[in-house]
Scaffold this active site. Structure first.
Site, PDB file in Angstrom:
ATOM      1  N   ASP A  66       0.818  -1.214   0.000  1.00 24.88           N
ATOM      2  CA  ASP A  66       0.000   0.000   0.000  1.00 24.88           C
ATOM      3  C   ASP A  66       0.853   1.266   0.000  1.00 24.88           C
ATOM      4  OD1 ASP A  66       0.860  -0.455   2.622  1.00 24.88           O
ATOM      5  OD2 ASP A  66      -0.892   0.537   3.485  1.00 24.88           O
ATOM      6  N   ASN A  67       2.151   1.134   0.217  1.00 25.69           N
ATOM      7  CA  ASN A  67       3.051   2.285   0.188  1.00 25.69           C
ATOM      8  C   ASN A  67       3.830   2.390  -1.110  1.00 25.69           C
ATOM      9  OD1 ASN A  67       2.340   2.941   2.838  1.00 25.69           O
ATOM     10  ND2 ASN A  67       3.815   1.499   3.634  1.00 25.69           N
ATOM     11  N   ASP A  76       6.607   5.693   1.619  1.00 25.55           N
ATOM     12  CA  ASP A  76       6.738   5.373   3.027  1.00 25.55           C
ATOM     13  C   ASP A  76       8.209   5.435   3.416  1.00 25.55           C
ATOM     14  OD1 ASP A  76       6.604   4.463   5.597  1.00 25.55           O
ATOM     15  OD2 ASP A  76       6.024   2.441   5.090  1.00 25.55           O
TER      16      ASP A  76
END
Length: 80
Positions: A66-67, A76
């Protein structure tokens, strides 16, 4: 409506091709082939990104997708 969602997804993919993969976007090939090439290149970029994080001492124990951006960059910077 499903057909409008497919259209929205196609717009996002076309924008991604234009912005992040211009070398693929400029090819005179069908859209579906561009998408496959983009996914192959995204996979290679994200693999390299993951290896680079590990190389510099990534220490959180997992690498969260998700990063990751489909362009092969991360947003991130948590370990640092």
């Amino acid at each position: 409506e499903d057909s409008s969602r497919v259209g929205e997804l196609e717009k996002l993919v076309k924008h991604t091709l234009f912005r992040e993969y211009p070398e693929i976007d400029k090819k005179d090939i069908p859209f579906q082939d561009k998408v496959l090439l983009m996914l192959e290149e995204a996979s290679a970029r994200i693999s390299k990104l993951t290896a680079d994080w590990i190389r510099v001492g990534f220490c959180q124990g997992n690498f969260n997708s998700d990063n990751c951006l489909v362009a092969g960059r991360t947003m991130d910077y948590g370990p640092f």
